[in-house]
Design a protein around this motif. Structure first.
Motif, PDB file in Angstrom:
ATOM      1  N   ASP A 131       9.578  10.149 -44.786  1.00  0.00           N
ATOM      2  CA  ASP A 131       9.832   9.899 -45.661  1.00  0.00           C
ATOM      3  C   ASP A 131       8.093   9.123 -46.193  1.00  0.00           C
ATOM      4  N   ASP A 132       7.689   8.617 -45.049  1.00  0.00           N
ATOM      5  CA  ASP A 132       6.370   7.793 -45.151  1.00  0.00           C
ATOM      6  C   ASP A 132       4.879   8.549 -44.783  1.00  0.00           C
ATOM      7  N   GLU A 133       5.990   9.725 -44.407  1.00  0.00           N
ATOM      8  CA  GLU A 133       4.580  11.674 -43.919  1.00  0.00           C
ATOM      9  C   GLU A 133       4.133  11.114 -42.318  1.00  0.00           C
ATOM     10  N   THR A 134       4.844  10.635 -41.464  1.00  0.00           N
ATOM     11  CA  THR A 134       4.657   9.793 -40.558  1.00  0.00           C
ATOM     12  C   THR A 134       4.895  10.988 -39.249  1.00  0.00           C
ATOM     13  N   PRO A 135       4.547  11.889 -38.395  1.00  0.00           N
ATOM     14  CA  PRO A 135       4.791  13.031 -37.639  1.00  0.00           C
ATOM     15  C   PRO A 135       5.889  12.171 -36.277  1.00  0.00           C
ATOM     16  N   LEU A 136       6.749  13.391 -36.187  1.00  0.00           N
ATOM     17  CA  LEU A 136       7.780  12.876 -35.625  1.00  0.00           C
ATOM     18  C   LEU A 136       8.519  14.331 -34.786  1.00  0.00           C
ATOM     19  N   THR A 137       8.417  13.752 -33.610  1.00  0.00           N
ATOM     20  CA  THR A 137       8.157  15.106 -32.770  1.00  0.00           C
ATOM     21  C   THR A 137       9.683  15.587 -32.126  1.00  0.00           C
ATOM     22  N   GLN A 138      10.224  16.506 -32.204  1.00  0.00           N
ATOM     23  CA  GLN A 138      11.563  16.582 -32.018  1.00  0.00           C
ATOM     24  C   GLN A 138      11.674  18.077 -31.042  1.00  0.00           C
ATOM     25  N   PHE A 139      12.811  18.646 -30.159  1.00  0.00           N
ATOM     26  CA  PHE A 139      13.329  19.574 -29.557  1.00  0.00           C
ATOM     27  C   PHE A 139      14.680  20.577 -29.675  1.00  0.00           C
ATOM     28  N   LEU A 140      14.253  21.838 -30.033  1.00  0.00           N
ATOM     29  CA  LEU A 140      15.665  22.537 -30.920  1.00  0.00           C
ATOM     30  C   LEU A 140      15.632  22.765 -29.481  1.00  0.00           C
ATOM     31  N   CYS A 141      16.524  22.991 -28.839  1.00  0.00           N
ATOM     32  CA  CYS A 141      16.955  23.692 -27.684  1.00  0.00           C
ATOM     33  C   CYS A 141      18.669  24.776 -27.665  1.00  0.00           C
TER      34      CYS A 141
END
Length: 722
Positions: free
Chosen positions: A171-181
């Motif tokens: 929400d505070d525009e912080t980048p977040l890395t995730q993985f689609l498996c």
């Protein structure tokens, strides 16, 4: 897309529907021409901007609705796709998982919840999975194949793990890395792959077995004892095994592609069975070699139908050896029949000779008595002399018959063939016509024969005499030679002799020869091709008997118009037989003088089943001063001896009596009176009979028919022994 906030410019532009009262306008704005100049331009620009904003807002609202619809579709697709999909953060926490992933990794409530992925990864693949996440973080996508995910102790999933990196913002525009498996279950594919691998392995094994079977079949075909020929539907040879190449004398490379009729002229007859059966045995046929020579073969065929057409396999068995063996067996059977016939004839001849001996003995004995009663020089005395001469010729004839029929081994020793042959030559020179040339070529280094010299001389004399009679009055030649040989197996089997060294004595003439019909009967007693009165038919029969008793054989070759050749095979004497035989004791002692008047009269018991002989011996011995008791029944003689043992001084008995032989009587007499002299008489005295008689205690053997003086001398010697 961001826009500047222009709302302060639009505050005066209220929509017509606004119910609030409008403030009083200055006077300069109340007319149509109240706005002019820069303000009007500004208002127009503002209105254009407002229209543009409204259009943009409409687009934004449409885009927002499309995005919301796409999000819903993505959520539906994410939830319902038949793949295990999960969204993981950088700390392996499962942020979101679809229903397929839940069902796959947590089939039941008792199973471990799907909160993290790595706990499910098999320890063997954990490092590889971490490396795959690292690769996806760096490059955006990565995959790991055939990863094992352990659900519990008994269940597991084998699948391909596909990883895609996605970027999100908080929400505070912080980048977040995730993985689609995405986990693609490879279980069915692996099972299918394993099944395909097993199928491929089985196929390879079957191919290997097929190749091995083909090699075995090829080995069987190549090593078969029968000729094997395969032909296609055009009757062209496709298989020609080594046995066929050897049988038909044709190389395999030359035979392939040739028509079957090249080797089997009756090929059409063979192929005609293809429509009737799958296999057939056709029996004996005539085949041809590559050079055109005929062969007798046994044919059987097999027909096979397949997609490419028909294949015919021909099995050919060479009958040459079988026919040779059948001919050989027929020859041996004929020889066996001939041997049985000769044995039967010999037995019959021996029986006839025995009875004829008794008759001759009676004739010659009575002739001697008649001559003693007659006056020399009278016609009666001359007639008696002629009767005596004829009787002696008959006696010699009987002796020849006995020689033929004799089955026991003669008294053999080492005999020098050259000496016997030269003695025979001297006898032949006396009777040999001047038109006939006699030549003898006997090597001096020949080993001695194991034979009876008298019988060897008799056999050689009979063969030369037979050759002389065959040549007749024409000019001819008789050649006698000898050699040391080792007969081959076929000749040994034909003659019935054992393997070893033999001296082959050959008598060859250039007379008229003999045909097959004559050759088959030459050894039969009394068979002769000579005119009546010029032969007895016993010469060759005696030769056959001599060779049989010597363990040898006689081989005959004769062609009409080209003469005859007789070859006698005598066994070679061993070293033990080279020593000179011990001198045998004479069978009869010199004639003893007649008893003087002072001696008491001797009592002789004579036993013979022939009444004529008993009557003759009684007359002969009574004339010489003996008391004679004659018996034709040996049982009566035994009873008489048992009743008065001391009454008799000598027992003379015949050997061959029906039901009770002379040896039985000798044995009984020795049991009754051991010191009684006993003599055994027989017209057929063999070595076995002589040994048995001496073993039972007989003092002498009397040969019938002997001269009367010899009989009387033997009786005188035995009756006066102390």
């Amino acid at each position: 897309m961001s826009h500047p906030d222009l709302s302060f410019l639009l505050r005066d532009e209220q929509p017509a529907s606004d119910p609030s009262p409008a403030p009083a306008e200055p006077s300069e704005r109340r007319g149509p021409g109240r706005a002019s100049g820069a303000i009007a331009e500004l208002i127009a620009e503002l209105r254009a901007s407002q229209a543009e904003l409204e259009a943009q807002n409409k687009v934004l609202r449409y885009s927002q609705a499309a995005a919301e619809s796409a999000s819903e579709r993505f959520e539906a697709l994410f939830s319902n796709v038949p793949l295990s999909l999960m969204v993981l953060d950088e700390h392996d926490v499962v942020v979101q998982a679809n229903s397929m992933a839940q069902r796959s990794f947590q089939p039941s409530e008792r199973d471990r919840p799907l909160t993290a992925l790595m706990p499910f990864v098999s320890p063997r693949h954990a490092a590889r999975v971490r490396a795959t996440f690292a690769a996806a973080l760096e490059s955006g996508t990565a995959e790991a194949n055939e990863v094992v995910f352990e659900i519990d102790e008994h269940r597991h999933i084998t699948g391909d793990l596909h990883i895609a990196r996605i970027e999100a913002h908080t929400d505070d525009e912080t980048p977040l890395t995730q993985f689609l498996c995405a986990v693609i279950d490879q279980g069915p594919l692996l099972a299918e792959r394993q099944a395909l691998q097993r199928s491929a392995q089985e196929l390879q094994e079957r191919n290997a077995q097929l190749h091995a079977s083909e090699r075995r079949l090829e080995a069987v075909i190549n090593s078969a004892l029968d000729a094997i020929i395969c032909v296609d539907q055009r009757e062209r040879i496709t298989v020609f095994n080594p046995t066929a190449a050897m049988l038909f004398q044709c190389a395999t490379s030359d035979a392939l592609g040739s028509p079957l009729s090249r080797f089997l002229p009756q090929a059409q007859q063979v192929m005609a069975f293809a429509q009737l059966t799958t296999q057939a045995a056709l029996g004996e046929m005539t085949a041809l070699t590559a050079s055109g020579r005929e062969l007798a073969v046994e044919i059987s065929v097999s027909f096979e139908r397949h997609a490419e057409g028909e294949t015919t396999t021909v099995f050919a068995r060479d009958l040459t050896g079988r026919k040779r063996e059948e001919a050989r067996r027929s020859a041996l059977e004929a020889q066996l029949r001939e041997s049985h016939k000769m044995q039967a004839v010999g037995t019959m001849a021996g029986g006839i000779a025995h009875d004829f001996n008794n008759i001759l003995h009676a004739i010659l004995g009575n002739v001697e008595l008649a001559k003693a009663d007659g006056t020399p020089g009278t016609p009666l005395h001359e007639s008696l002399l002629e009767i005596d001469k004829a009787g002696r010729r008959a006696r010699d004839l009987v002796r020849q018959i006995l020689t033929f029929s004799r089955n026991e081994a003669p008294q053999r020793s080492a005999v020098a063939l050259a000496e016997v042959a030269h003695d025979t030559e001297r006898l032949l020179r006396v009777t040999l016509p001047p038109e006939i040339e006699l030549s003898m070529h006997l090597p001096q280094d020949l080993p001695p024969l194991l034979a009876d010299p008298t019988q060897v001389e008799q056999a050689l004399l009979n063969l030369c005499t037979n050759a002389m009679h065959a040549i007749g009055s024409a000019r001819g030649r008789i050649q006698v030679d000898a050699a040391l040989v080792q007969p081959e197996q076929r000749l040994r089997e034909s003659l019935g002799i054992a393997a070893g060294d033999y001296v082959a004595l050959r008598v060859q003439d250039n007379g008229p020869g003999m045909d097959e019909a004559t050759l088959s009967r030459i050894f039969e007693p009394f068979f002769t091709t000579k005119p009546v009165g010029q032969g007895t038919g016993l010469g060759l029969a005696v030769v056959h008997g001599v060779m049989r008793t010597h363990g040898g054989g006689v081989d005959v070759h004769s062609t009409p118009g080209q003469g005859s050749r007789f070859t006698l095979y005598f066994p070679v004497a061993t070293q033990a037989a080279h020593a000179p035989p011990a001198a045998a004791a004479p069978r009869t002692a010199p004639k003893a003088p007649a008893p003087s008047a002072g001696d008491r009269q001797r009592h002789v018991m004579y036993v013979d089943d022939d009444a004529a002989l008993v009557f003759l011996v009684q007359r002969l011995l009574r004339r010489r001063g003996y008391e004679v008791s004659g018996f034709t029944d040996p049982h009566e003689a035994t009873d008489a001896l048992r009743a008065a043992p001391g009454r008799y001084d000598l027992l003379v008995t015949d050997y061959n009596m029906p039901g009770y032989s002379g040896l039985d009587l000798v044995r009984a007499a020795r049991a009754i009176r051991p010191d009684l002299p006993v003599a055994l008489a027989s017209g057929y005295v063999t070595a076995e009979i002589e040994q048995a008689a001496l073993a039972e205690g007989a003092r002498a053997l009397i040969h019938k028919p002997n001269d009367v003086e010899e009989l009387c001398a033997t009786v005188d010697r035995l009756a006066h022994e102390r």
